[in-house]
Design an enzyme around this catalytic site. Structure first.
Site, PDB file in Angstrom:
ATOM      1  N   THR A   1      45.782  47.661  36.408  1.00 42.07           N
ATOM      2  CA  THR A   1      45.193  48.828  37.055  1.00 42.07           C
ATOM      3  C   THR A   1      45.883  49.131  38.379  1.00 42.07           C
ATOM      4  OG1 THR A   1      43.048  48.498  36.004  1.00 42.07           O
ATOM      5  CG2 THR A   1      43.068  49.733  38.088  1.00 42.07           C
TER       6      THR A   1
ATOM      7  N   GLY B   1      43.213  45.623  32.260  1.00 48.98           N
ATOM      8  CA  GLY B   1      43.222  44.422  33.058  1.00 48.98           C
ATOM      9  C   GLY B   1      43.284  44.761  34.539  1.00 48.98           C
ATOM     10  N   CYS B   2      42.924  43.792  35.380  1.00 48.61           N
ATOM     11  CA  CYS B   2      42.836  44.077  36.812  1.00 48.61           C
ATOM     12  C   CYS B   2      44.214  44.311  37.431  1.00 48.61           C
ATOM     13  CB  CYS B   2      42.073  42.973  37.532  1.00 48.61           C
ATOM     14  SG  CYS B   2      42.633  41.302  37.166  1.00 48.61           S
ATOM     15  N   TYR B   3      45.165  43.404  37.194  1.00 44.99           N
ATOM     16  CA  TYR B   3      46.510  43.624  37.731  1.00 44.99           C
ATOM     17  C   TYR B   3      47.105  44.930  37.219  1.00 44.99           C
ATOM     18  CZ  TYR B   3      46.948  38.803  39.583  1.00 44.99           C
ATOM     19  OH  TYR B   3      46.804  37.632  40.274  1.00 44.99           O
TER      20      TYR B   3
ATOM     21  N   ILE C   1      42.856  46.937  45.180  1.00 47.65           N
ATOM     22  CA  ILE C   1      41.647  47.214  44.394  1.00 47.65           C
ATOM     23  C   ILE C   1      40.721  46.012  44.495  1.00 47.65           C
ATOM     24  CG2 ILE C   1      42.836  48.685  42.714  1.00 47.65           C
ATOM     25  CD1 ILE C   1      42.597  46.281  40.723  1.00 47.65           C
TER      26      ILE C   1
END
Lengths: 349, 349, 349, 349
Positions: free
Chosen positions: A155, A151-153, A315
């Site tokens: 990462t 998932g983005c968070y 990011i």
């Protein structure tokens, strides 16, 4: 000699799917095969993603195993709950890279608490740079046939805390994280609070109180880094920008830990990781600097008042946070140089 | 075999210079040599352009002919008035691509009216796709040693009107243009009206009444397309975004001209130009779709109430509007495939 | 003595309705009665418009004539096509101010060409400052029982061109207008292109070729100002901001007309109009300067290349462009001082 | 009878000063006297703050005690270090409200650690709603002749944590705060990182590690609320919006404290405070909802994983965060109804 990998993208009409196609268009070893969608099937890619200019006349196909079969690699960029059934219908030799949440969590109870579909199991977790208490995450991905993209968070946050946890310098039980995400993280859902008129000029929190679905994934990663159970208080917020995550991750230092030890641990963890950049002392990350890039910008310091590490990471949620990581996983799965087709350079200003 | 072209960028600390470095990092035939600046000389590139991650430790050098000599190609990204002296000191065999205004105007009177430095002459104009009444602009650039990169507004506007003018379907004496630009077009000057607090949520015009310096450049291009003197009313506005130009260019149809003839003229003009995309009927350009791309999105229609063509074009002012065009010119100058190192895919959303 | 006017708002859950309530909360002579909605009926105002803090516990009622009856003034802020039936059910002595399009157009053919519901007729047009070839628009509104509030684009554009047309200095047959609007002008419709992710960083046109519904309304106003048929080419664009319209309105000067005459005509037209401010020479309007204000900022110049007036105006589409004008009309209808409860001060930066 | 208070604003050309004038224009008991500036003295207010339309022709005067004398109230909106000398020259009977930092800190050591000018002492702190362990903050302001307006971050943060601390439900030694501010909080300084091109699309932290000057002020307030020394880790971030602060303030619950007790403590603390709104359960603050308003939107929950209170507050940094609070202080100082001239309604969307 030129290797040509035939790749399909299921869910190409969403933001993650569109970013995948953007990156694949720049990948020298890839041939873009089927692009599929659900309600948008039958439309041209150009009518959905006008920025993908060279493929504007491509038709989106239906998302079926028949359409996806016959490719070397299949990316799944679907709402959670759809990947398992589809993956089961694909031959074992096809590399399947899932950008959704379905195969990220190793603990069924975590899945059941946060998601509303049956638990599908877990696949190797596609964050090769993640420092671990034991073993090497990259090794699990090299040559793998099934990969779960993070998932983005998780990462941005996991990479910001793992080095200190692995080194025993941070208390895994006292972690407070607050992150700001651009609106593309919420996808294309037509909810009133995501309208431009509502979003511009506005910051707001959501999922407060540990209710965001990325919470157990963050804890899973940090526990593997610490070699002990980690527990976090995670609050996400929505920021007036299309892309990017700025995560401020804090953790209490263990007894005797120093700022110098922490900096050394971070430098050592990432000195050979081109995608994770510990910025020079005094420079802080900014989401715009990693726009469109497969790069994490990271900086750390210690707040002496509370004896807490403050680690800030930036990011692009769609690139290193999703589609860039997926391409990195494709490269690892196929034994290509890991950064083939990926850029570490942001589009700024 | 791998050709390696050694390239320098003078003025690398500005927005145009930073975009040049971004694109050159993706160019497979180029080796990045000296990067120079004036007041920022001595600083690292990473402190000025943190998004250029792989070159973050590079030091900016002074902008002198000594530093720039010894490269195959020199890009000048300087305020107007500085290019002539510098170019005169560079050997004839060095390819010099000027991103500034100094060598764009063929008419000394136009220069003198709009600029405050001495007229420096003119170089081949780096817009290979520009349809002309006579000759072929691309031919003037192939193998050239000195090239003047077009201004950002003139790029979007000229391509939007030239096909109709060349075909005699538009009156070159009745042209009204209103364009919106992102703030990076104004560069990094620390003027109060360019502060984020002032810009966000705000649209405002500037240079109203034909006073913008791009006005004579637009007229020069359109005159060459029409084969007759063109005259424009051009009003630029500042929009709350960092990048992008949306130009709405209008011109009265000549007697007997039809919408169908116009569409045919545009389709013919650009059918073999990959960087200029006449969108499918009914789809309109959007600046975000060309962010970071060397692409022009274009759509045209006729407003029957006034018998006017309405041509709307979108470009990224820093990419196709400046640095991308400069790289395209480098490729033409050196005989490389014209789009080497350039992307036609926007970064969206 | 304190007059208390009981006011209802039909369609209070939309952006125009919300702005009406915001302004009415600051109006010293008004008591806010029923607030109605359709699909949002039954919800609290605070759940829809959290910014209307003092009324956050108010329940939205159904939009019916029964609910609206019993008020002195009823504002209609509904999609077009709904006002006529509702207004017909309200007693003649109730002041009805329609913020929608239903009663703006005097010519049935214009309505039929641009709208898909039956023609409802026309009401006095609520733009008291509009300079006319004959008569005084304000007089038509004083004491009126039915008023049609102007559209947002027509407000900014008509005031920008009418003085020159009335004075015979501009050719009503040669008018080109390009305007940029914030996204709230599109209302709360959940269309993909209005999502924050799509809107931020993006400028795009819509309704190109004379297809925007405000076109005949603009022509109606300008014809009344000129005393002759006016014809316009009008292109609207969507800008990355929530509120505001910047309109660039251009028209060819008639033979012998001069910049000086034009400036005099504008100064004379608005010297006693506090809501329409001809800015000092050299200062240009900016949408952020009129945010939340019932003010029009206006500047004019002549572009000598084309002999065209360039008139640039900035308004807040929700305030002077809709709800502020509606409150101004309420004041005129009831004989209150015209600006009661209205602010001429923008919220900036 | 109509009281008319003659008011001057020193530093009217900055953002805080401009907001003061905006609010004073709506204050029914106030007559706006001298408006002063330093480098902008001699210019019209309209050239600096075009949004203050009704006063656009006012000239800015020099900031001297002579110019400021002869007013009933003087607002100081100056960089820190300038207020003491100026205030010393003003008669004791003049009400002086300082919007700068000079008189906020009670502890000289705190001042010396964070500021570079001599300590000037402290004045009554202008946050009447602040819950205290002992006494009533409002009482200290009623009739006061010298008042220090709180900083913007401390306002949103202190109100978000004080009720729980006062009630003994939160540990004052374990507080972690991360806040996002719009760019106007940084004032008009022409720093490159504040340019629109840099800010749009970007989130970034600053003053990380407890180095922001508002840190000791926050601790001072929270210590007074707790009745014991409070210590915070505070990280501010810059968000791509002009106005607004969203603060996420977290603190560990004391043994035995429950979510229910916390909610009761917050409800009790603010039930009679119209400017501080504890939102209904499940609704979270959003900066846009308080734009231009003197309102704090607040919501709290407990994150069970860490046993932490998560309190999120939204304010407009220029209104309740500075100029609105200053007007509220003026009202208290003069014995006027506390909210005279202030609006609790945000300008949204």
């Amino acid at each position: 000699m030129h290797m040509s990998v035939r790749v399909a993208v299921a869910g190409a009409s969403g933001y993650a799917g569109g970013e995948l196609v953007r990156l694949l268009l720049a990948h020298p070893e890839v041939e873009i095969g089927a692009l599929t969608a659900s309600s948008n099937a039958g439309q041209t890619l150009g009518s959905i993603h006008p920025h993908l200019t060279p493929l504007r006349d491509r038709l989106l196909e239906d998302t079926t195993a028949e359409v996806l079969a016959g490719h070397d690699v299949v990316f799944l960029a679907l709402p959670h709950g759809h990947s398992a059934a589809l993956a089961a219908q694909l031959p074992d030799e096809v590399v399947v890279v899932d950008c959704g949440a379905d195969f990220r969590l190793e603990n069924e109870g975590d899945w059941t608490t946060f998601y509303d579909t049956p638990y599908a199991g877990s696949w190797p977790y596609g964050l090769p740079e993640l420092p671990l208490a034991e073993g090497n995450q990259r090794d699990l991905l090299t040559g793998a046939k099934r990969i779960a993209v993070p998932g983005c968070y998780p990462t941005g946050i996991s990479l910001a805390l793992a080095p200190g946890l692995r080194a025993g310098l941070l208390d895994p039980a006292d972690i407070v994280i607050i992150a700001a995400s651009g609106t593309s993280g919420a996808g294309k859902s037509r909810k009133p609070h995501l309208l431009g008129s509502e979003v511009m000029g506005a910051m707001s929190p959501y999922g407060v109180g540990g209710r965001h679905r990325h919470t157990p994934e963050i804890e899973q990663n940090l526990s593997r880094a610490a070699g002990a159970p980690a527990s976090v208080s995670f609050t996400p917020t929505l920021a007036p920008m299309a892309r990017g995550i700025l995560a401020t991750s804090t953790a209490r230092l263990t007894a005797g830990a120093s700022a110098g030890q922490l900096r050394e641990a971070y430098a050592a963890a990432y000195e050979r990781e081109p995608c994770v950049v510990l910025l020079q002392d005094g420079v802080w990350p900014r989401t715009s600097d990693v726009l469109g890039a497969n790069t994490v910008h990271l900086q750390v310091t210690v707040d002496p008042r509370q004896g807490r590490l403050i680690a800030v990471s930036a990011i692009d949620n769609l690139t290193k946070g999703t589609a860039g990581a997926a391409v990195q996983c494709l490269n690892l799965a196929l034994g290509l140089p890991e950064l083939t087709g990926l850029s570490l350079v942001g589009v700024a200003p």
